[in-house]
Scaffold this motif. Structure first.
Motif, mmCIF file in Angstrom:
data_model
loop_
_atom_site.group_PDB
_atom_site.id
_atom_site.type_symbol
_atom_site.label_atom_id
_atom_site.label_comp_id
_atom_site.label_asym_id
_atom_site.label_seq_id
_atom_site.Cartn_x
_atom_site.Cartn_y
_atom_site.Cartn_z
ATOM 1 N N ALA A 145 0.847 -1.201 0.000
ATOM 2 C CA ALA A 145 0.000 0.000 0.000
ATOM 3 C C ALA A 145 0.877 1.244 0.000
ATOM 4 C CB ALA A 145 -0.943 -0.005 1.194
ATOM 5 N N GLY A 146 2.113 1.113 0.490
ATOM 6 C CA GLY A 146 3.082 2.201 0.433
ATOM 7 C C GLY A 146 3.784 2.170 -0.908
ATOM 8 N N GLY A 147 4.053 3.297 -1.487
ATOM 9 C CA GLY A 147 4.747 3.361 -2.769
ATOM 10 C C GLY A 147 3.819 3.140 -3.946
ATOM 11 N N GLN A 148 4.329 3.434 -5.125
ATOM 12 C CA GLN A 148 3.583 3.227 -6.362
ATOM 13 C C GLN A 148 4.207 2.046 -7.095
ATOM 14 O OE1 GLN A 148 3.852 6.992 -8.380
ATOM 15 N NE2 GLN A 148 2.125 7.828 -7.230
ATOM 16 N N ALA A 208 7.665 2.184 -9.061
ATOM 17 C CA ALA A 208 7.667 3.174 -10.145
ATOM 18 C C ALA A 208 8.780 4.204 -9.999
ATOM 19 C CB ALA A 208 6.302 3.864 -10.214
ATOM 20 N N ASP A 209 9.064 4.665 -8.771
ATOM 21 C CA ASP A 209 10.068 5.712 -8.598
ATOM 22 C C ASP A 209 11.371 5.197 -7.985
ATOM 23 O OD1 ASP A 209 8.891 5.293 -6.121
ATOM 24 O OD2 ASP A 209 8.879 7.411 -5.569
ATOM 25 N N ALA A 210 11.693 3.942 -8.263
ATOM 26 C CA ALA A 210 12.971 3.385 -7.799
ATOM 27 C C ALA A 210 14.128 4.079 -8.511
ATOM 28 C CB ALA A 210 13.022 1.885 -8.079
ATOM 29 N N LEU A 211 15.276 4.091 -7.876
ATOM 30 C CA LEU A 211 16.489 4.593 -8.520
ATOM 31 C C LEU A 211 16.726 3.782 -9.791
ATOM 32 C CD1 LEU A 211 18.923 6.558 -8.007
ATOM 33 C CD2 LEU A 211 20.113 4.576 -7.069
ATOM 34 N N VAL A 212 16.586 2.471 -9.658
ATOM 35 C CA VAL A 212 16.624 1.529 -10.782
ATOM 36 C C VAL A 212 15.887 0.279 -10.326
ATOM 37 C CG1 VAL A 212 18.877 0.564 -10.101
ATOM 38 C CG2 VAL A 212 18.120 0.299 -12.461
ATOM 39 N N HIS A 213 15.222 -0.382 -11.234
ATOM 40 C CA HIS A 213 14.681 -1.694 -10.881
ATOM 41 C C HIS A 213 15.095 -2.690 -11.946
ATOM 42 C CE1 HIS A 213 11.302 -1.302 -13.687
ATOM 43 N NE2 HIS A 213 10.960 -0.176 -13.098
ATOM 44 N N PHE A 214 15.346 -3.899 -11.458
ATOM 45 C CA PHE A 214 15.768 -5.016 -12.295
ATOM 46 C C PHE A 214 14.697 -6.096 -12.200
ATOM 47 C CE2 PHE A 214 19.499 -2.994 -10.486
ATOM 48 C CZ PHE A 214 20.324 -2.804 -11.582
ATOM 49 N N GLU A 215 14.298 -6.627 -13.320
ATOM 50 C CA GLU A 215 13.373 -7.749 -13.331
ATOM 51 C C GLU A 215 14.209 -8.978 -13.683
ATOM 52 O OE1 GLU A 215 8.848 -8.619 -14.771
ATOM 53 O OE2 GLU A 215 9.932 -6.949 -15.664
ATOM 54 N N CYS A 216 14.067 -10.037 -12.883
ATOM 55 C CA CYS A 216 14.965 -11.181 -13.002
ATOM 56 C C CYS A 216 14.217 -12.503 -13.117
ATOM 57 C CB CYS A 216 15.856 -11.277 -11.766
ATOM 58 S SG CYS A 216 16.888 -9.819 -11.492
#
Length: 171
Positions: free
Chosen positions: A103-106, A118-126
Motif C-alpha cells: 500500500a506504500g509506494g507506487q 515506479a520511482d525506484a532509482l533503478v529496478h531489475f526484473e529477473c
C-alpha cells in the motif's frame, strides 16, 4: 554444507554483525508475485554477478515470512531505493503484513508479474536461474530480463545502522 577443517576459530556472530554494520550498501526491496499476491522484503545483500549474461544476486533469510513465496518463485524484482524511501524500506523490513507493505509506494507489474517500484532509482526484473542455501540465507541468482532507471539521482544507503544518501550524478 560441510565447512573445511582448519585451526582457525570463526568469529562470534554478534561481532560479525557489528563489523558488517560498517559495510555500507544500497537499500533494495526484492519482490515477487505468488498465487495469493505480491511479496517483498528489504535487502542490502544484493550485487552484480555478471554482465554477460546480465545477472545479479539477492540474499533472503530463510526464516523470513516471505521465504515460502520466494522458494516457489520463478521471477523476482530488485528495486533499488532512492532518497526519500526510508519509510518504505522500514515497512518492508519489518513484520508488517504484505498488503500494507504494498500500500506504500507506487507499484506496477513487470512483464513477469513481479512488482516494480515506479520511482525506484533503478529496478531489475529477473528470472531465477539458481538458488543456494548457505548458513541462514538463500542466495537467489537472477538473469536480468528487464531494467529501468528512475528520475531521482540520489541513492539510499544503509551504514552504521542508519540511512544515508549518495548522489549518483556524474561530475
Amino acid at each position: 554444507m560441510e565447512m573445511p577443517v582448519h585451526g582457525f576459530q570463526t568469529v562470534d556472530s554478534l561481532d560479525f554483525r557489528r563489523g558488517m554494520s560498517r559495510l555500507g550498501a544500497a537499500v533494495n526491496i526484492v519482490t515477487t508475485k505468488a498465487a495469493d499476491g505480491p511479496y517483498g522484503f528489504t535487502a542490502s545483500a544484493v550485487c552484480s554477478v555478471s554482465d554477460t549474461p546480465a545477472m545479479l544476486l539477492a540474499c533472503l533469510n530463510r526464516t523470513s515470512s516471505c521465504f515460502p513465496a520466494f522458494e516457489k518463485a520463478q521471477y523476482f524484482g530488485v528495486n533499488t531505493l532512492s532518497s526519500g524511501h526510508e519509510a518504505l524500506s522500514n515497512l518492508f523490513g519489518g513484520k508488517t503484513a504484505m498488503a500494507e507493505r504494498f500500500a506504500g509506494g507506487q507499484w506496477r507489474e513487470g512483464c513477469s508479474g513481479s512488482p516494480l517500484l515506479a520511482d525506484a532509482l533503478v529496478h531489475f526484473e529477473c528470472e531465477l536461474v539458481q538458488s543456494l542455501d548457505l548458513g541462514t540465507h538463500r542466495v537467489l541468482f537472477g538473469r536480468v530480463i528487464g531494467l529501468a532507471t528512475g528520475d531521482c539521482e540520489d541513492a539510499l544507503f544503509y551504514v552504521a545502522r542508519r540511512y544515508a544518501t549518495l548522489s549518483t550524478r556524474e561530475a
